[in-house]
Write a protein that holds these residues in place. Structure first.
Motif, PDB file in Angstrom:
ATOM      1  N   LEU A   1       0.859  -1.367  -0.152  1.00 27.69           N
ATOM      2  CA  LEU A   1       0.595  -0.525  -0.144  1.00 27.69           C
ATOM      3  C   LEU A   1       0.320   1.082  -0.292  1.00 27.69           C
ATOM      4  O   LEU A   1       2.018   1.039   0.464  1.00 27.69           O
ATOM      5  N   ASN A   2       0.454   2.063  -0.880  1.00 24.91           N
ATOM      6  CA  ASN A   2       0.985   3.661  -0.407  1.00 24.91           C
ATOM      7  C   ASN A   2       1.717   3.810  -0.947  1.00 24.91           C
ATOM      8  O   ASN A   2       2.793   4.754  -0.561  1.00 24.91           O
ATOM      9  N   LEU A   3       2.500   3.343  -2.407  1.00 22.53           N
ATOM     10  CA  LEU A   3       3.574   3.309  -3.004  1.00 22.53           C
ATOM     11  C   LEU A   3       3.238   4.734  -3.208  1.00 22.53           C
ATOM     12  O   LEU A   3       2.478   5.218  -4.431  1.00 22.53           O
ATOM     13  N   ASN A   4       4.505   5.948  -3.407  1.00 21.08           N
ATOM     14  CA  ASN A   4       4.910   7.059  -4.107  1.00 21.08           C
ATOM     15  C   ASN A   4       5.797   7.048  -5.202  1.00 21.08           C
ATOM     16  O   ASN A   4       5.969   8.197  -5.027  1.00 21.08           O
ATOM     17  N   THR A   5       6.369   6.381  -5.250  1.00 13.44           N
ATOM     18  CA  THR A   5       7.911   6.435  -6.739  1.00 13.44           C
ATOM     19  C   THR A   5       7.997   5.177  -6.838  1.00 13.44           C
ATOM     20  O   THR A   5       7.486   3.759  -6.206  1.00 13.44           O
ATOM     21  N   ALA A   6       8.542   5.598  -8.554  1.00 12.57           N
ATOM     22  CA  ALA A   6       8.714   3.844  -9.020  1.00 12.57           C
ATOM     23  C   ALA A   6       9.438   3.443  -8.414  1.00 12.57           C
ATOM     24  O   ALA A   6       9.084   2.184  -8.603  1.00 12.57           O
ATOM     25  N   ASP A   7      10.672   4.216  -7.426  1.00 17.19           N
ATOM     26  CA  ASP A   7      11.426   2.685  -7.071  1.00 17.19           C
ATOM     27  C   ASP A   7      10.871   1.920  -5.715  1.00 17.19           C
ATOM     28  O   ASP A   7      10.814   0.700  -6.025  1.00 17.19           O
ATOM     29  N   GLU A   8       9.426   2.782  -5.014  1.00 19.84           N
ATOM     30  CA  GLU A   8       8.558   1.725  -4.273  1.00 19.84           C
ATOM     31  C   GLU A   8       7.894   0.658  -5.487  1.00 19.84           C
ATOM     32  O   GLU A   8       8.301  -0.162  -4.745  1.00 19.84           O
ATOM     33  N   VAL A   9       7.363   1.339  -5.620  1.00 21.29           N
ATOM     34  CA  VAL A   9       6.513   0.410  -7.017  1.00 21.29           C
ATOM     35  C   VAL A   9       8.074  -1.300  -7.604  1.00 21.29           C
ATOM     36  O   VAL A   9       7.208  -2.059  -7.708  1.00 21.29           O
ATOM     37  N   ARG A  10       8.882  -0.257  -7.851  1.00 23.57           N
ATOM     38  CA  ARG A  10       9.607  -1.421  -8.562  1.00 23.57           C
ATOM     39  C   ARG A  10       9.909  -2.694  -7.463  1.00 23.57           C
ATOM     40  O   ARG A  10       9.905  -3.494  -7.448  1.00 23.57           O
ATOM     41  N   ALA A  11      10.650  -2.301  -6.478  1.00 22.75           N
ATOM     42  CA  ALA A  11      10.274  -3.080  -4.838  1.00 22.75           C
ATOM     43  C   ALA A  11       9.488  -3.846  -4.667  1.00 22.75           C
ATOM     44  O   ALA A  11       9.697  -5.228  -4.601  1.00 22.75           O
ATOM     45  N   ALA A  12       8.549  -3.689  -4.734  1.00 25.23           N
ATOM     46  CA  ALA A  12       7.051  -3.971  -4.113  1.00 25.23           C
ATOM     47  C   ALA A  12       6.246  -5.404  -5.242  1.00 25.23           C
ATOM     48  O   ALA A  12       5.967  -6.119  -5.019  1.00 25.23           O
ATOM     49  N   VAL A  13       6.246  -4.662  -6.970  1.00 21.54           N
ATOM     50  CA  VAL A  13       6.463  -6.158  -7.628  1.00 21.54           C
ATOM     51  C   VAL A  13       7.254  -7.320  -7.304  1.00 21.54           C
ATOM     52  O   VAL A  13       7.488  -8.564  -7.419  1.00 21.54           O
ATOM     53  N   GLU A  14       8.924  -6.884  -7.319  1.00 25.63           N
ATOM     54  CA  GLU A  14       9.936  -7.809  -6.937  1.00 25.63           C
ATOM     55  C   GLU A  14       9.227  -8.523  -5.766  1.00 25.63           C
ATOM     56  O   GLU A  14       9.138 -10.319  -5.677  1.00 25.63           O
ATOM     57  N   ARG A  15       8.705  -8.222  -4.497  1.00 25.77           N
ATOM     58  CA  ARG A  15       8.318  -8.889  -3.534  1.00 25.77           C
ATOM     59  C   ARG A  15       6.718  -9.505  -3.484  1.00 25.77           C
ATOM     60  O   ARG A  15       6.331 -10.370  -3.238  1.00 25.77           O
ATOM     61  N   ALA A  16       6.644  -8.987  -4.433  1.00 22.04           N
ATOM     62  CA  ALA A  16       4.951  -9.524  -4.961  1.00 22.04           C
ATOM     63  C   ALA A  16       5.485 -11.111  -5.707  1.00 22.04           C
ATOM     64  O   ALA A  16       4.549 -11.641  -5.422  1.00 22.04           O
ATOM     65  N   ARG A  17       5.953 -11.030  -7.010  1.00 21.75           N
ATOM     66  CA  ARG A  17       6.164 -12.027  -7.636  1.00 21.75           C
ATOM     67  C   ARG A  17       6.476 -13.227  -7.623  1.00 21.75           C
ATOM     68  O   ARG A  17       5.772 -13.694  -7.974  1.00 21.75           O
ATOM     69  N   PRO A  18       6.941 -13.538  -5.514  1.00 25.69           N
ATOM     70  CA  PRO A  18       7.257 -15.261  -5.766  1.00 25.69           C
ATOM     71  C   PRO A  18       5.663 -15.837  -5.828  1.00 25.69           C
ATOM     72  O   PRO A  18       5.347 -16.262  -5.007  1.00 25.69           O
ATOM     73  N   PHE A  19       4.482 -14.968  -5.000  1.00 28.61           N
ATOM     74  CA  PHE A  19       3.488 -15.161  -4.455  1.00 28.61           C
ATOM     75  C   PHE A  19       2.432 -14.884  -6.205  1.00 28.61           C
ATOM     76  O   PHE A  19       1.812 -16.059  -5.418  1.00 28.61           O
ATOM     77  N   SER A  20       2.658 -14.807  -7.091  1.00 32.25           N
ATOM     78  CA  SER A  20       1.554 -15.210  -7.772  1.00 32.25           C
ATOM     79  C   SER A  20       2.450 -14.537  -9.379  1.00 32.25           C
ATOM     80  O   SER A  20       3.407 -14.095  -9.218  1.00 32.25           O
ATOM     81  N   ASN A  21       2.433 -15.323 -10.294  1.00 35.38           N
ATOM     82  CA  ASN A  21       2.673 -15.002 -12.018  1.00 35.38           C
ATOM     83  C   ASN A  21       1.686 -14.325 -12.388  1.00 35.38           C
ATOM     84  O   ASN A  21       1.571 -13.653 -13.823  1.00 35.38           O
ATOM     85  N   ASN A  22       0.530 -13.061 -11.862  1.00 36.95           N
ATOM     86  CA  ASN A  22       0.130 -12.022 -12.131  1.00 36.95           C
ATOM     87  C   ASN A  22       0.279 -10.546 -10.826  1.00 36.95           C
ATOM     88  O   ASN A  22      -0.139 -11.374  -9.959  1.00 36.95           O
ATOM     89  N   VAL A  23       0.695  -9.837 -11.518  1.00 35.14           N
ATOM     90  CA  VAL A  23       0.369  -8.354 -10.355  1.00 35.14           C
ATOM     91  C   VAL A  23      -0.161  -7.221 -10.680  1.00 35.14           C
ATOM     92  O   VAL A  23      -0.127  -6.948 -12.306  1.00 35.14           O
ATOM     93  N   SER A  24      -0.762  -6.535  -9.941  1.00 31.42           N
ATOM     94  CA  SER A  24      -1.386  -5.362 -10.500  1.00 31.42           C
ATOM     95  C   SER A  24      -1.134  -3.981  -9.885  1.00 31.42           C
ATOM     96  O   SER A  24      -1.085  -4.215  -8.625  1.00 31.42           O
ATOM     97  N   VAL A  25      -1.676  -3.331 -10.523  1.00 29.45           N
ATOM     98  CA  VAL A  25      -0.839  -2.240  -9.612  1.00 29.45           C
ATOM     99  C   VAL A  25      -2.357  -0.814  -9.828  1.00 29.45           C
ATOM    100  O   VAL A  25      -3.188  -1.116 -10.861  1.00 29.45           O
ATOM    101  N   GLU A  26      -2.997  -0.425  -9.021  1.00 27.53           N
ATOM    102  CA  GLU A  26      -4.490  -0.183  -8.665  1.00 27.53           C
ATOM    103  C   GLU A  26      -4.480   1.760  -7.915  1.00 27.53           C
ATOM    104  O   GLU A  26      -2.889   1.095  -7.438  1.00 27.53           O
ATOM    105  N   ALA A  27      -4.486   2.657  -8.038  1.00 23.26           N
ATOM    106  CA  ALA A  27      -5.270   3.589  -7.664  1.00 23.26           C
ATOM    107  C   ALA A  27      -5.073   3.670  -6.393  1.00 23.26           C
ATOM    108  O   ALA A  27      -6.420   2.293  -5.544  1.00 23.26           O
ATOM    109  N   LEU A  28      -3.933   4.562  -4.722  1.00 25.35           N
ATOM    110  CA  LEU A  28      -5.009   4.472  -3.598  1.00 25.35           C
ATOM    111  C   LEU A  28      -6.140   5.107  -3.440  1.00 25.35           C
ATOM    112  O   LEU A  28      -5.968   6.084  -3.914  1.00 25.35           O
TER     113      LEU A  28
END
Length: 181
Positions: free
Chosen positions: A68-95
């Motif tokens: 939640l509450n990702l405010n920069t491109a670097d935070e989004v990149r890090a979140a995707v890397e951390r989400a990837r092991p849980f699923s082969n599908n990752v979504s981005v939504e507005a907070l």
């Protein structure tokens, strides 16, 4: 027992598609970025939506895959890397701005509303929001659901506040509603 519900229990994308079909107000997403498993695509989606954003792993079994509450491109990149092991599908939504309230519906009737494990008087929640929760229970054909709604003012319709349904649990673990001691 209800075979059509099985994918909705496991897959955030399938659940989002079904909730959208039912006219449920959902957080904004970039339709051109349906699967953001690649960090570059996730960052483009976040920039298109505008920060802050939320990154969610597609598998619903793991709450650890929601960032939640990702405010920069670097935070989004890090979140995707951390989400990837849980699923082969990752979504981005507005907070969605505001506070969260969980509505518990049993046998198509509202049993209660909870904010951080504390019961909220149902009278404080706008009838259109409680009606939405009960309607979803009926239309999805579930005996119990937990609808997570975020809005700036629970006393007004979601359309007026920009609020949205951020999750819909069709098999809720009720102990999560209890406040920590």
């Amino acid at each position: 027992r209800n075979a059509p519900l099985a994918p909705l229990l496991r897959d955030r994308v399938a659940l989002r598609r079904e909730l959208s079909r039912l006219g449920v107000p959902l957080p904004k997403c970039d339709p051109a970025a349906s699967n953001c498993i690649m960090s570059r695509k996730a960052v483009r989606a976040a920039e298109h939506l505008g920060f802050p954003v939320v990154v969610k792993a597609g598998a619903r079994e793991c709450r650890a895959g929601v960032f939640l509450n990702l405010n920069t491109a670097d935070e989004v990149r890090a979140a995707v890397e951390r989400a990837r092991p849980f699923s082969n599908n990752v979504s981005v939504e507005a907070l969605v701005a505001g506070q969260s309230c969980k509505l518990l519906v049993v046998n198509h009737a509202l049993l209660g509303a909870f904010d951080s494990g504390v019961k909220v008087p149902v009278a404080d929640v706008h009838p259109s929001i409680t009606d939405l929760a009960c309607r979803l229970s009926r239309e999805l054909g579930v005996g119990m659901l937990l609808l997570d709604v975020v809005t700036a003012d629970f006393g007004r319709p979601l359309a007026e506040t920009g609020g949205a349904v951020v999750d819909c649990d069709l098999a809720p673990q009720l102990d999560r509603l209890l406040a920590d001691d």
